[in-house]
Write an enzyme that holds these catalytic residues in place. Structure first.
Site, PDB file in Angstrom:
ATOM      1  N   TYR A 152       0.840  -1.207   0.000  1.00  0.00           N
ATOM      2  CA  TYR A 152       0.000   0.000   0.000  1.00  0.00           C
ATOM      3  C   TYR A 152       0.874   1.256   0.000  1.00  0.00           C
ATOM      4  O   TYR A 152       0.665   2.170  -0.794  1.00  0.00           O
ATOM      5  CB  TYR A 152      -0.888  -0.049   1.249  1.00  0.00           C
ATOM      6  CG  TYR A 152      -1.785   1.140   1.482  1.00  0.00           C
ATOM      7  CD1 TYR A 152      -3.057   1.201   0.904  1.00  0.00           C
ATOM      8  CD2 TYR A 152      -1.401   2.191   2.313  1.00  0.00           C
ATOM      9  CE1 TYR A 152      -3.901   2.275   1.137  1.00  0.00           C
ATOM     10  CE2 TYR A 152      -2.237   3.267   2.553  1.00  0.00           C
ATOM     11  CZ  TYR A 152      -3.485   3.308   1.968  1.00  0.00           C
ATOM     12  OH  TYR A 152      -4.311   4.379   2.205  1.00  0.00           O
ATOM     13  N   ILE A 185      -8.307   9.054   9.070  1.00  0.00           N
ATOM     14  CA  ILE A 185      -9.662   9.583   8.897  1.00  0.00           C
ATOM     15  C   ILE A 185     -10.648   8.480   9.299  1.00  0.00           C
ATOM     16  O   ILE A 185     -10.528   7.345   8.813  1.00  0.00           O
ATOM     17  CB  ILE A 185      -9.915   9.999   7.426  1.00  0.00           C
ATOM     18  CG1 ILE A 185      -8.817  10.951   6.919  1.00  0.00           C
ATOM     19  CG2 ILE A 185     -11.305  10.611   7.271  1.00  0.00           C
ATOM     20  CD1 ILE A 185      -8.705  12.276   7.621  1.00  0.00           C
TER      21      ILE A 185
HETATM   22  N1  LIG Z   1      -9.419   6.480   6.075  1.00  0.00           N
HETATM   23  C1  LIG Z   1      -8.154   6.818   6.220  1.00  0.00           C
HETATM   24  O1  LIG Z   1      -7.664   7.038   7.337  1.00  0.00           O
HETATM   25  C2  LIG Z   1      -7.263   6.951   5.013  1.00  0.00           C
HETATM   26  C3  LIG Z   1      -5.913   7.284   5.238  1.00  0.00           C
HETATM   27  C4  LIG Z   1      -5.067   7.427   4.161  1.00  0.00           C
HETATM   28  C5  LIG Z   1      -5.557   7.266   2.864  1.00  0.00           C
HETATM   29  N2  LIG Z   1      -6.865   6.937   2.683  1.00  0.00           N
HETATM   30  C6  LIG Z   1      -7.307   6.767   1.289  1.00  0.00           C
HETATM   31  O2  LIG Z   1      -8.574   7.371   1.105  1.00  0.00           O
HETATM   32  C7  LIG Z   1      -9.308   6.646   0.101  1.00  0.00           C
HETATM   33  C8  LIG Z   1     -10.678   6.265   0.634  1.00  0.00           C
HETATM   34  O3  LIG Z   1     -10.527   5.534   1.823  1.00  0.00           O
HETATM   35  P1  LIG Z   1     -11.741   5.309   2.832  1.00  0.00           P
HETATM   36  O4  LIG Z   1     -11.169   5.306   4.191  1.00  0.00           O
HETATM   37  O5  LIG Z   1     -12.854   6.217   2.513  1.00  0.00           O
HETATM   38  O6  LIG Z   1     -12.101   3.788   2.458  1.00  0.00           O
HETATM   39  P2  LIG Z   1     -13.492   3.006   2.411  1.00  0.00           P
HETATM   40  O7  LIG Z   1     -13.117   1.569   2.491  1.00  0.00           O
HETATM   41  O8  LIG Z   1     -14.468   3.563   3.379  1.00  0.00           O
HETATM   42  O9  LIG Z   1     -14.018   3.332   0.927  1.00  0.00           O
HETATM   43  C9  LIG Z   1     -13.405   2.795  -0.215  1.00  0.00           C
HETATM   44  C10 LIG Z   1     -14.481   2.558  -1.270  1.00  0.00           C
HETATM   45  O10 LIG Z   1     -13.831   2.058  -2.450  1.00  0.00           O
HETATM   46  C11 LIG Z   1     -14.623   1.023  -2.995  1.00  0.00           C
HETATM   47  N3  LIG Z   1     -13.798   0.114  -3.771  1.00  0.00           N
HETATM   48  C12 LIG Z   1     -12.826  -0.721  -3.316  1.00  0.00           C
HETATM   49  N4  LIG Z   1     -12.333  -1.433  -4.314  1.00  0.00           N
HETATM   50  C13 LIG Z   1     -12.988  -1.049  -5.435  1.00  0.00           C
HETATM   51  C14 LIG Z   1     -12.919  -1.445  -6.789  1.00  0.00           C
HETATM   52  N5  LIG Z   1     -12.092  -2.413  -7.177  1.00  0.00           N
HETATM   53  N6  LIG Z   1     -13.735  -0.833  -7.688  1.00  0.00           N
HETATM   54  C15 LIG Z   1     -14.608   0.125  -7.303  1.00  0.00           C
HETATM   55  N7  LIG Z   1     -14.733   0.531  -6.016  1.00  0.00           N
HETATM   56  C16 LIG Z   1     -13.931  -0.054  -5.096  1.00  0.00           C
HETATM   57  C17 LIG Z   1     -15.210   0.306  -1.778  1.00  0.00           C
HETATM   58  O11 LIG Z   1     -16.368  -0.468  -2.125  1.00  0.00           O
HETATM   59  C18 LIG Z   1     -15.519   1.491  -0.865  1.00  0.00           C
HETATM   60  O12 LIG Z   1     -16.838   1.972  -1.077  1.00  0.00           O
HETATM   61  C19 LIG Z   1      -8.436   5.452  -0.293  1.00  0.00           C
HETATM   62  O13 LIG Z   1      -7.689   5.798  -1.445  1.00  0.00           O
HETATM   63  C20 LIG Z   1      -7.507   5.302   0.903  1.00  0.00           C
HETATM   64  O14 LIG Z   1      -6.287   4.689   0.575  1.00  0.00           O
HETATM   65  C21 LIG Z   1      -7.731   6.765   3.717  1.00  0.00           C
END
Ligand SMILES: NC(=O)c1ccc[n+]([C@@H]2O[C@H](COP(=O)([O-])OP(=O)(O)OC[C@H]3O[C@@H](n4cnc5c(N)ncnc54)[C@H](O)[C@@H]3O)[C@@H](O)[C@H]2O)c1
Length: 262
Positions: A152, A185
């Site tokens: 990742y 987040i």
């Molecule tokens: N939450 C955090 O603390 C955090 C920290 C750093 C980075 N991020 C980044 O933020 C972004 C969103 O994260 P989040 O926390 O909202 O995650 P989340 O898991 O709540 O949401 C991710 C969404 O992506 C969809 N998804 C996954 N694989 C997929 C695919 N192959 N095709 C289509 N849709 C797909 C899932 O169904 C889900 O609805 C990501 O890129 C993650 O790496 C999040």
């Protein structure tokens, strides 16, 4: 108050949860027409009636799904103003040696190829329009590798270069490309049954609230709490605004001060 994105055509991947869902909610409030792409549309359907939303079931691993989404948008609207590359996979590993070839392929397919293919699909339309904005959601792990997330971290790091390449090559066509790197987040990544909160409760042997507080102290988030998805969205809204017209090729952290370097 004047809505800032009236009539804008916005594609958001991973719109069905967490940061993508919050972005969809806020962009709809600003009058945008949002095409929310996700494997799972359950939560997106709850937003219907809130604005101009088209929930679109697709998998970023599947080229024909991406083509289908883009063709639908173009035949309906004839243009694409904004792409938010957000759908990604987070899978904890025991360390670098724990990541098999299959693991690498599956993370590459979603977290890197998914972003590349979406960008490659919208750029020809944006180039013809002489206008377009790409935002890519990376992570603090792009700059501060997380040893439990080796694949990742490496792939999030590559998103910084992807965005930089696009910003350099397509600037002359009126296209801007920037990265937003959230950290810690509070989204379903934490709450789902196999998510981080379950692991933390087991680790500290305490309830949910206390486990989260201990975690915040352990990882040393300067602001003293987890972030909210809306706090990421606020920056996305700024970056798609005219006020950000001179900003491209940049990476912005939304991390509560957790990254210790300058
Ligand atoms: N939450 C955090 O603390 C955090 C920290 C750093 C980075 N991020 C980044 O933020 C972004 C969103 O994260 P989040 O926390 O909202 O995650 P989340 O898991 O709540 O949401 C991710 C969404 O992506 C969809 N998804 C996954 N694989 C997929 C695919 N192959 N095709 C289509 N849709 C797909 C899932 O169904 C889900 O609805 C990501 O890129 C993650 O790496 C999040």
């Amino acid at each position: 108050m004047k809505r800032r994105l009236v009539g804008k055509i916005v594609i958001i991947t991973g719109a069905g949860s967490g940061i993508g869902l919050a972005a969809t909610t806020e962009f709809l409030k600003e009058g945008a027409y949002v095409i929310g792409g996700d494997i799972n549309l359950e939560q997106l359907y709850t937003l219907q009636g809130e604005g101009y939303l088209l929930p679109y079931q697709f998998d970023v691993r599947n080229l024909s799904d991406i083509d289908g989404l883009i063709n639908t948008v173009i035949s309906k609207f004839g243009r694409i103003d904004i792409l938010i590359n957000n759908a990604a996979l987070v899978k904890p590993r025991k360390g670098f040696l724990d990541v098999t070839d299959d693991d690498w392929y599956s993370t590459i397919e979603i977290n890197l190829l998914g972003y590349i293919r979406m960008a490659r699909s919208v750029l020809p339309y944006m180039s013809n329009q002489k206008k377009g904005i790409l935002l890519h959601i990376a992570s603090e792990a792009a700059l501060m590798p997380n040893l439990n997330l080796p694949d990742y971290s490496i792939l999030k790091s590559s998103i910084l270069t992807l965005s930089k390449v696009i910003s350099r090559e397509f600037g002359k066509y009126g296209i801007r490309s920037n990265v937003v790197s959230p950290a810690f987040i509070h989204t379903p990544i934490y709450d789902k049954p196999e998510g981080l909160i379950t692991q933390l409760k087991q680790k500290y042997k305490v309830g949910c609230e206390e486990a989260l507080q201990r975690y915040v102290e352990e990882v040393d988030i300067a602001v003293g709490r987890l972030g909210r998805p809306e706090e990421v969205t606020a920056l996305l809204l700024f970056l798609v605004s005219e006020s950000a017209a001179f900003i491209t090729g940049a990476n912005y952290l939304v991390d509560g001060g957790v990254t210790p370097f300058i």
